[in-house]
Design an enzyme around this catalytic site. Structure first.
Site, PDB file in Angstrom:
ATOM      1  N   HIS A  52      59.872 -38.131 -85.367  1.00 41.40           N
ATOM      2  CA  HIS A  52      60.218 -39.258 -86.239  1.00 41.40           C
ATOM      3  C   HIS A  52      60.630 -40.512 -85.463  1.00 41.40           C
ATOM      4  O   HIS A  52      59.989 -41.558 -85.602  1.00 41.40           O
ATOM      5  CB  HIS A  52      61.268 -38.816 -87.259  1.00 41.40           C
ATOM      6  CG  HIS A  52      61.856 -39.938 -88.051  1.00 41.40           C
ATOM      7  ND1 HIS A  52      61.089 -40.751 -88.875  1.00 41.40           N
ATOM      8  CD2 HIS A  52      63.131 -40.412 -88.140  1.00 41.40           C
ATOM      9  CE1 HIS A  52      61.873 -41.655 -89.440  1.00 41.40           C
ATOM     10  NE2 HIS A  52      63.103 -41.486 -89.003  1.00 41.40           N
ATOM     11  N   HIS A  76      67.764 -44.580 -83.583  1.00 41.03           N
ATOM     12  CA  HIS A  76      68.331 -45.033 -84.855  1.00 41.03           C
ATOM     13  C   HIS A  76      69.040 -43.940 -85.656  1.00 41.03           C
ATOM     14  O   HIS A  76      69.921 -44.228 -86.452  1.00 41.03           O
ATOM     15  CB  HIS A  76      67.277 -45.730 -85.721  1.00 41.03           C
ATOM     16  CG  HIS A  76      66.318 -44.804 -86.416  1.00 41.03           C
ATOM     17  ND1 HIS A  76      65.149 -44.374 -85.842  1.00 41.03           N
ATOM     18  CD2 HIS A  76      66.370 -44.230 -87.632  1.00 41.03           C
ATOM     19  CE1 HIS A  76      64.519 -43.576 -86.694  1.00 41.03           C
ATOM     20  NE2 HIS A  76      65.233 -43.470 -87.789  1.00 41.03           N
ATOM     21  N   GLU A  80      74.018 -41.321 -86.710  1.00 44.14           N
ATOM     22  CA  GLU A  80      74.133 -40.801 -88.063  1.00 44.14           C
ATOM     23  C   GLU A  80      74.070 -39.274 -88.097  1.00 44.14           C
ATOM     24  O   GLU A  80      74.828 -38.630 -88.793  1.00 44.14           O
ATOM     25  CB  GLU A  80      72.995 -41.385 -88.898  1.00 44.14           C
ATOM     26  CG  GLU A  80      72.989 -40.855 -90.304  1.00 44.14           C
ATOM     27  CD  GLU A  80      72.907 -41.961 -91.310  1.00 44.14           C
ATOM     28  OE1 GLU A  80      73.309 -43.096 -90.967  1.00 44.14           O
ATOM     29  OE2 GLU A  80      72.447 -41.707 -92.420  1.00 44.14           O
ATOM     30  N   ASP A  81      73.135 -38.705 -87.336  1.00 41.85           N
ATOM     31  CA  ASP A  81      72.841 -37.278 -87.511  1.00 41.85           C
ATOM     32  C   ASP A  81      73.274 -36.382 -86.360  1.00 41.85           C
ATOM     33  O   ASP A  81      73.066 -35.173 -86.420  1.00 41.85           O
ATOM     34  CB  ASP A  81      71.320 -37.086 -87.701  1.00 41.85           C
ATOM     35  CG  ASP A  81      70.826 -37.745 -88.963  1.00 41.85           C
ATOM     36  OD1 ASP A  81      71.667 -38.001 -89.842  1.00 41.85           O
ATOM     37  OD2 ASP A  81      69.619 -38.014 -89.076  1.00 41.85           O
TER      38      ASP A  81
HETATM   39 MN    MN Z   1      65.081 -42.358 -89.612  1.00 43.31          MN
END
Ligand code: MN
Length: 726
Positions: A52, A76, A80-81
């Site tokens: 991704h 990116h 967040e993850d």
């Molecule tokens: Mn993404």
């Protein structure tokens, strides 16, 4: 070699084509870091997660963005993850990359679930993020585009939600930035998941005649290329393709037509070297194929707000097939496809928008203006962005954002705030200025609703509302109030009638006479019966007969007041609101009112209200020549309150009397004014050589009846030729 590593090398080669000196080491380190952080994670498709970020990076390379953006694409999702932090990213990759990753992480927390509630605030956040650094939104668009390309792995509900959000927010954003290839792709993917049946039907139909269509396209391209060559326009590139599915579908829906009826399914494009050649080519095309009237657009002379330039025309081509043809230069084409990205300049390896480029002036303006300014009102004011062409965002005086359908008025806004605010809405100020209630809201307006406890919605409001909510609230209230008024009126009429028998409604009610009258009738309760009397559907004397059982003898019928008269008086009393100003504004009582000096309206004149900037409402006579020159949207219907005629306020009026130049005439005219109880404040007499006189008077009158009375008296005076109001 590792397939992911391999993919990275391919993308880096793509970057090297447009970027003079990319920091390949930084890109490799970002790739290593992201790979380590996402280690073991997979996408819904089962592929390693890193596919991704890499594909997002590839799209960023297609947009020809700088190295920081490419790194941000790779990183990116890390903060967040994974356990990565912005601080760590800053340490390893520098401030620029960290800023972008941080911006993207925040942006991911925004979810556009309901358009009505959260969206306005989210929209503002997004615009602010974008205004700080456009690259944030370009990377976000790339992220979204890859997610749309792989949406088939999501659950059905997830698909629907993401598709809708993409159609609502991201496709318009790509359009606003002029990146048409991203916009088109986002739209077609969204379409596919939002309306799968329609999508596959169109896809099938487009595919079914693929072979014929392709040969037709080749033929048109050949004819056009030859045409240009033969006429000395060299180096042109002509291409053709079916329009994208979403635009076909939109056309079908807008025009209520079937696929087969959609003309100009095919769009052709000629790219030329020079701007003048575009017009030459247009002439040649129109000479060969008949143009369809009204379809020619010159976006070269007048570019679209997003910088798009091209000539558009539709013609009837070979085999009577309609074709759309776009003609533009190579440079214009680049802008059309890449939008903002076509404007990056690579200075010292870092991409910056070209400041001299007027096409994105709005964006530069936005970015500069809001570098250190977070006031959303200023922001919206400056943004004036047409992303949401079917919605308008306005502010309360406290700065809260409200989203309403475009075309909504201040009345809609008032009802959006609260039903009671709507019901008591007496006027509105937009950005500090009084406006008519039917004022259409504009993006960024600050709306203040003026309420008055005596105010009630009026029927005309229904013509000026856009939202269903306001409409139904107004209807309900009008119906309820009508019923209440009718009941009250019915009660008074009945009271009047009963008085002739020495009793009244209250007494009849106490003794249960009203209830027993209802029993034998079609009414289910006393209120209904009273309302019918009020509406005039039931005669009061008939109801009295029910009440009295026809036993009591009526008083002398001649003594009855004419019913119409008393009805009128009671209607006046029941419906009459407090009228301070003498003018009843249609639905807007209690606003500052003044009388126009140019036409001096007098009670009884037909009048028009004109909403001025800062001076409230000015009343003009309907025939006033100034009214004809005024903006119609600032005019509102007004009428005089009936009580005004009895009031003592006097208004100045100019009267001109043409007469013979005769001794004593002036005295007679003055006497006539006095008889009509009209005061003269100024008089001016002019005699002409042929023994005529023109006398101008400024007088004070209460209403038009009095004025006309005075004028008739003067007309009767011997030696007066003509009397006119000026
Ligand atoms: Mn993404």
């Amino acid at each position: 070699m590792d397939p992911l590593q391999n993919r990275l090398s391919t993308i880096v080669r793509k970057v090297e084509v447009y970027h003079p000196s990319p920091d390949i080491d930084l890109l490799s380190r970002a790739f290593e870091y992201a790979s380590r952080k996402h280690e073991g994670q997979t996408r819904k498709s089962g592929e390693p997660y890193m596919t991704h970020p890499l594909e997002v990076m590839d799209i960023i390379a297609d947009l020809r963005l700088d190295v920081a953006s490419l790194c941000a694409g790779l990183l990116h999702d890390t903060v967040e993850d994974t356990d990565a932090t912005v601080e760590e990213v800053r340490e390893l990759f520098g401030e620029d990359v960290a800023f972008l990753v941080d911006g993207l992480t925040k942006l991911n927390k925004i979810h556009f679930n309901t358009r009505e509630e959260a969206q306005a605030a989210s929209f503002r956040k997004m615009l602010i993020a974008m205004s700080r650094d456009l690259r944030v939104i370009l990377v976000k668009l790339s992220d979204r585009l890859h997610n749309m390309r792989t949406l088939k792995h999501m659950s059905a509900t997830g698909q629907e939600r993401i598709a809708r959000e993409t159609m609502d927010i991201y496709a318009p954003l790509a359009h606003r930035l002029g990146i048409s290839w991203v916009k088109t792709e986002l739209e077609d993917f969204s379409f596919r998941y939002m309306y799968p049946d329609a999508y596959y039907e169109i896809a099938e139909k487009v595919a079914s005649k693929k072979r014929e269509r392709e040969s037709f396209i080749r033929e048109v391209i050949q004819i056009t290329t030859d045409l240009l060559e033969e006429n000395g326009i060299h180096g042109a590139e002509v291409s053709g393709r079916p329009k994208n599915f979403w635009s076909i579908y939109r056309k079908m829906r807008a025009q209520q037509i079937e696929f087969e009826q959609v003309f100009d399914l095919l769009a052709f494009r000629a790219q030329l070297q020079e701007r003048p050649q575009c017009y030459e080519a247009l002439g040649l095309v129109h000479n060969l194929w008949k143009p369809i009237p009204g379809r020619f657009k010159d976006y070269i002379a007048i570019p679209k707000p997003n910088g798009y330039q091209s000539l558009h025309t539709s013609v009837i081509g070979p085999y009577q097939e309609r074709l759309e043809i776009q003609i533009r230069t190579y440079d214009m084409h680049k802008v059309a496809e890449e939008g903002i990205a076509a404007h990056w300049l690579y200075k010292e390896g870092k991409a910056t928008p070209n400041k001299d480029d007027h096409k994105f002036a709005w964006l530069h303006h936005l970015m500069e203006e809001h570098q250190d300014n977070e006031d959303p009102r200023d922001f919206m004011e400056a943004a004036k962005i047409d992303l949401f062409h079917d919605e308008v965002y306005v502010f309360t005086p406290n700065g809260d954002v409200m989203g309403l359908p475009s075309g909504a008025t201040t009345i809609d806004f008032a009802y959006h705030v609260h039903t009671e605010v709507g019901n008591r809405c007496a006027g509105a100020k937009v950005n500090g200025q009084i406006v008519p209630l039917r004022y259409e809201l504009q993006n960024g307006d600050i709306i203040e609703i003026l309420t008055n406890p005596n105010q009630r919605p009026n029927k005309d409001w229904l013509k000026h509302v856009k939202t269903g909510r306001a409409r139904s609230k107004i209807r309900n209230l009008i119906r309820r109030e009508q019923r209440e008024r009718s009941q009250q009126l019915g009660r008074e009429l009945l009271d009047k009638e009963l008085k002739k028998y020495g009793t009244n409604v209250r007494a009849a009610e106490k003794r249960g006479h009203l209830a027993s009258a209802v029993e034998g009738s079609k009414y289910s309760n006393v209120g209904e019966m009273l309302a019918d009397v009020g509406y005039g559907k039931a005669q009061p004397d008939v109801v009295v007969e029910w009440i009295t059982g026809g036993e009591t003898k009526k008083a002398d019928p001649a003594a009855r007041t004419p019913i119409r008269d008393s009805v009128n008086r009671i209607v006046d009393r029941v419906t009459g609101r407090k009228r301070d100003e003498g003018i009843v504004l249609d639905g807007i009582d209690g606003i500052m009112v003044s009388y126009a000096k140019c036409c001096n309206p007098v009670p009884g004149d037909e009048i028009v209200g004109y909403v001025t900037r800062g001076r409230g409402l000015v009343a003009h006579t309907r025939g006033c020549p100034r009214v004809a020159q005024m903006e119609p949207e600032r005019q509102i219907p007004v009428s005089w309150a009936s009580e005004v005629r009895e009031q003592e306020t006097r208004r100045p009026v100019n009267i001109r009397v043409y007469s013979a130049d005769k001794p004593g005439l002036l005295a007679n005219i003055s006497a006539a004014f006095t008889r009509a109880d009209v005061n003269i404040t100024q008089a001016h007499c002019l005699t002409t050589e042929d023994l005529r006189a023109v006398n101008t008077f400024e007088v004070l009158v209460s209403n038009t009846d009095q004025l006309q009375h005075a004028m008739r008296l003067i007309e009767k005076i011997k030696g007066v030729y003509r009397v006119e109001r000026t």
